[in-house]
Design a protein around this motif. Sequence first.
Motif, mmCIF file in Angstrom:
data_model
loop_
_atom_site.group_PDB
_atom_site.id
_atom_site.type_symbol
_atom_site.label_atom_id
_atom_site.label_comp_id
_atom_site.label_asym_id
_atom_site.label_seq_id
_atom_site.Cartn_x
_atom_site.Cartn_y
_atom_site.Cartn_z
ATOM 1 N N GLU A 69 -16.895 10.435 -7.896
ATOM 2 C CA GLU A 69 -16.310 9.177 -7.413
ATOM 3 C C GLU A 69 -15.111 9.377 -6.483
ATOM 4 O OE1 GLU A 69 -15.596 6.777 -10.951
ATOM 5 O OE2 GLU A 69 -17.410 7.676 -11.776
ATOM 6 N N VAL A 70 -14.994 10.566 -5.902
ATOM 7 C CA VAL A 70 -13.872 10.787 -4.978
ATOM 8 C C VAL A 70 -14.132 10.017 -3.680
ATOM 9 C CG1 VAL A 70 -12.555 12.499 -3.672
ATOM 10 C CG2 VAL A 70 -13.393 13.063 -5.963
ATOM 11 N N VAL A 71 -13.099 9.375 -3.178
ATOM 12 C CA VAL A 71 -13.192 8.634 -1.914
ATOM 13 C C VAL A 71 -12.230 9.281 -0.913
ATOM 14 C CG1 VAL A 71 -13.843 6.419 -2.931
ATOM 15 C CG2 VAL A 71 -11.429 7.043 -2.784
ATOM 16 N N PRO A 72 -12.411 9.004 0.394
ATOM 17 C CA PRO A 72 -11.441 9.550 1.360
ATOM 18 C C PRO A 72 -10.030 9.053 1.033
ATOM 19 C CG PRO A 72 -13.365 8.667 2.494
ATOM 20 C CD PRO A 72 -13.499 8.271 1.055
ATOM 21 N N ASN A 73 -9.033 9.842 1.317
ATOM 22 C CA ASN A 73 -7.643 9.526 0.975
ATOM 23 C C ASN A 73 -7.539 9.128 -0.510
ATOM 24 O OD1 ASN A 73 -6.702 9.956 3.664
ATOM 25 N ND2 ASN A 73 -7.505 7.952 4.229
ATOM 26 N N PRO A 74 -7.936 10.041 -1.428
ATOM 27 C CA PRO A 74 -8.037 9.687 -2.844
ATOM 28 C C PRO A 74 -6.694 9.279 -3.446
ATOM 29 C CG PRO A 74 -8.205 12.058 -2.562
ATOM 30 C CD PRO A 74 -8.248 11.457 -1.192
ATOM 31 N N THR A 75 -6.779 8.329 -4.389
ATOM 32 C CA THR A 75 -5.584 7.736 -4.980
ATOM 33 C C THR A 75 -5.306 8.321 -6.369
ATOM 34 O OG1 THR A 75 -6.943 6.035 -5.996
ATOM 35 C CG2 THR A 75 -6.035 5.540 -3.813
ATOM 36 N N THR A 76 -4.160 7.932 -6.927
ATOM 37 C CA THR A 76 -3.810 8.371 -8.287
ATOM 38 C C THR A 76 -4.847 7.847 -9.292
ATOM 39 O OG1 THR A 76 -2.423 6.436 -8.653
ATOM 40 C CG2 THR A 76 -1.336 8.365 -7.751
ATOM 41 N N ALA A 77 -5.442 6.671 -9.005
ATOM 42 C CA ALA A 77 -6.453 6.114 -9.913
ATOM 43 C C ALA A 77 -7.691 7.012 -9.967
ATOM 44 C CB ALA A 77 -6.836 4.705 -9.459
ATOM 45 N N VAL A 78 -8.063 7.583 -8.815
ATOM 46 C CA VAL A 78 -9.218 8.488 -8.773
ATOM 47 C C VAL A 78 -8.916 9.744 -9.596
ATOM 48 C CG1 VAL A 78 -10.656 9.928 -7.263
ATOM 49 C CG2 VAL A 78 -9.998 7.634 -6.530
ATOM 50 N N ALA A 268 0.619 11.900 10.725
ATOM 51 C CA ALA A 268 -0.784 11.597 10.390
ATOM 52 C C ALA A 268 -0.907 11.119 8.945
ATOM 53 C CB ALA A 268 -1.655 12.831 10.609
ATOM 54 N N HIS A 269 -0.105 11.689 8.052
ATOM 55 C CA HIS A 269 -0.159 11.242 6.648
ATOM 56 C C HIS A 269 0.109 9.743 6.535
ATOM 57 C CE1 HIS A 269 0.775 15.561 5.084
ATOM 58 N NE2 HIS A 269 -0.516 15.350 5.244
ATOM 59 N N GLN A 270 0.979 9.229 7.390
ATOM 60 C CA GLN A 270 1.311 7.797 7.317
ATOM 61 C C GLN A 270 0.122 6.953 7.795
ATOM 62 O OE1 GLN A 270 3.831 8.039 5.588
ATOM 63 N NE2 GLN A 270 4.170 10.136 6.273
ATOM 64 N N LEU A 271 -0.580 7.416 8.826
ATOM 65 C CA LEU A 271 -1.755 6.675 9.308
ATOM 66 C C LEU A 271 -2.856 6.672 8.253
ATOM 67 C CD1 LEU A 271 -1.898 7.965 13.018
ATOM 68 C CD2 LEU A 271 -0.927 5.821 12.169
ATOM 69 N N GLY A 272 -2.967 7.776 7.513
ATOM 70 C CA GLY A 272 -3.942 7.836 6.413
ATOM 71 C C GLY A 272 -3.548 6.901 5.285
ATOM 72 N N GLY A 273 -2.263 6.931 4.888
ATOM 73 C CA GLY A 273 -1.794 6.121 3.765
ATOM 74 C C GLY A 273 -1.828 4.634 4.075
ATOM 75 N N PHE A 274 -1.530 4.278 5.320
ATOM 76 C CA PHE A 274 -1.418 2.864 5.716
ATOM 77 C C PHE A 274 -2.764 2.241 6.071
ATOM 78 C CE2 PHE A 274 1.608 -0.345 7.317
ATOM 79 C CZ PHE A 274 2.674 -0.070 6.478
ATOM 80 N N TYR A 275 -3.562 2.977 6.859
ATOM 81 C CA TYR A 275 -4.804 2.391 7.385
ATOM 82 C C TYR A 275 -6.060 3.091 6.875
ATOM 83 C CZ TYR A 275 -1.330 0.863 10.834
ATOM 84 O OH TYR A 275 -0.228 0.348 11.441
ATOM 85 N N ASN A 276 -5.879 4.047 5.941
ATOM 86 C CA ASN A 276 -7.014 4.820 5.445
ATOM 87 C C ASN A 276 -7.719 5.574 6.592
ATOM 88 O OD1 ASN A 276 -8.171 5.588 3.079
ATOM 89 N ND2 ASN A 276 -9.790 4.058 3.135
ATOM 90 N N MET A 277 -6.965 5.939 7.606
ATOM 91 C CA MET A 277 -7.534 6.607 8.782
ATOM 92 C C MET A 277 -7.941 8.038 8.415
ATOM 93 S SD MET A 277 -5.616 6.735 12.450
ATOM 94 C CE MET A 277 -5.129 5.028 12.413
ATOM 95 N N PRO A 278 -9.128 8.504 8.857
ATOM 96 C CA PRO A 278 -9.517 9.888 8.538
ATOM 97 C C PRO A 278 -8.440 10.876 9.020
ATOM 98 C CG PRO A 278 -11.347 8.702 9.525
ATOM 99 C CD PRO A 278 -10.146 7.810 9.649
#
Length: 387
Positions: A69-78, A268-278
Motif C-alpha cells: 500500500e505504499v504511495v508516492p510521497n509516502p506519509t506517516t500513516a503509510v 524539490a522536497h517542498q514541491l513534493g510535500g505541497f503538491y505531491n509532485m514526483p
Amino acid sequence: MSNNYRELFQPAHTLIGMGCINEIPRYIDALNANKALIVSDTGLVKVGTVKKVTDVLDNAGKPYEIFDEVVPNPTTAVVKAASETLQKGKCDYVIGIGGGSPLDVAKAVGILAVNGGEIRSYEGVNKTNKPGLPLIAINTTAGTGSEVTRDYVITDEEKKIKMLMVDSNCLAYLAIDDPQLMLDMPPHLTAATGMDAITHAIEAYVCKSSFPYSDGLALEAVRLASKSLKRAVQEGNNVDARTDMCWAEYMAGLAFSNSGLGLVHAMAHQLGGFYNMPHGVANAILLPYVMEFNSLVCKERFVQIAKVLGIKTHNMTADQSSNAAIEYIKELSYELNIPPLSSLGFNPCDVITLSLNALDDTCLSDNPRTPSLVDVQNIYMNAFEGK
Ligand SMILES: [Fe+2]
C-alpha cells in the motif's frame, strides 16, 4: 576541533547486474531470519515485478508477508500501516521492492520495529540508537539511490512537509540493482528517476561536504547517465542502457550518501510535500536554475561537470563551460519530456511558504552558496516562468 577522518556509509552487501535477484536466498540464509515483510506498491504487484522476487523466495522456501500500500510521497500513516502488518505477521526482516517510496517506507518500518516511538521523532541526522531490522533493498528504478543511502523521506501529512531522516542505522544489509526489474519501467518514470540520479551526482559534487571519494563516484555517475539515460528512455528493453543507469544511480547514491545534497533537493522536497509532485520531476525542473545560482561560487566544479557531460570545453572560458553544462541539463529535460512547473499544480501564491520551508530543509546546509529567502523565491519563479 574538526575531524581529520571520514566515515564511509554503504550497504553491507551489494549485487548489481542482470539476474542478481536469484542470489537473494543465500543472503537470507546468512541472516538466519525467519520471515520477511515485503514492502512495495500495487503498481509493482500488478506489472509482475514483485512476483519476480517472490518466485525466488518461494523456490527457496522463504516465507513472507506483503504490504503493497505504499504511495508516492509516502506519509506517516503509510508507515504506521506497514508497521502493523510487520507486527501481525511476526516478520523479523524487511524486503523493500520499488523506487524511492517503497524503500523509504521499508527503512522507516525497520527503524520503528527496533527503536519504537513515532517516525516524526527521527527527522534529522542520526536520531536513533539501534540499527533497524535487516533490510534487503531491491531497487526497481534507476534514480533515487534509496537502496544504497542512509537517507529516507517521509511526508508529514499534517504539516505538508517532507521529513528527511539521515541515519546510518537504516543502511541496507543487501542492496540490489537488477536491470531485469527495470526493463518494463515506462519512459516518463525512467526519465524522472534518471534526472533524480543526475541531480544527486551534481549536488554531491558541488556540495560543501564533497571529498575525493564522492567526487570520483559523482563524476562517473554523470558521465554514465549522460551516455545512457536518453537511450534507456527511448529503448526501455536495452539491457546495456539499463545497466549503465543502474551503475550511474548507484554511484550517485553512494556519492551523496557520503557527502551531501543541496538546494535542489531542499526546494524539490517542498514541491513534493505541497503538491505531491514526483520527486525526480521536481529535481529536473529546478536543477539548471540552482546550478546557475551555485555556479558563482564553484565555477571550476561546473567546468568538470561540463567535461563529463561530453561538452568540448577546450576552447571555452570557465563561464562558457559552466553555462554550457546548465544549457545541457535544460535541453536534456526538454528532450526527456519533463513537464513544465506550470502544468504541475504550482501556484505562485505559495512561493513564500515553499521558500521558507526550503530554508529549513536538512539538505540546505551542504549547498555551496547560502541563499536568502528572496534568492529561493526567485529560483522557484524562474523555474516556473522557464527563464
Ligand atoms: Fe533525490
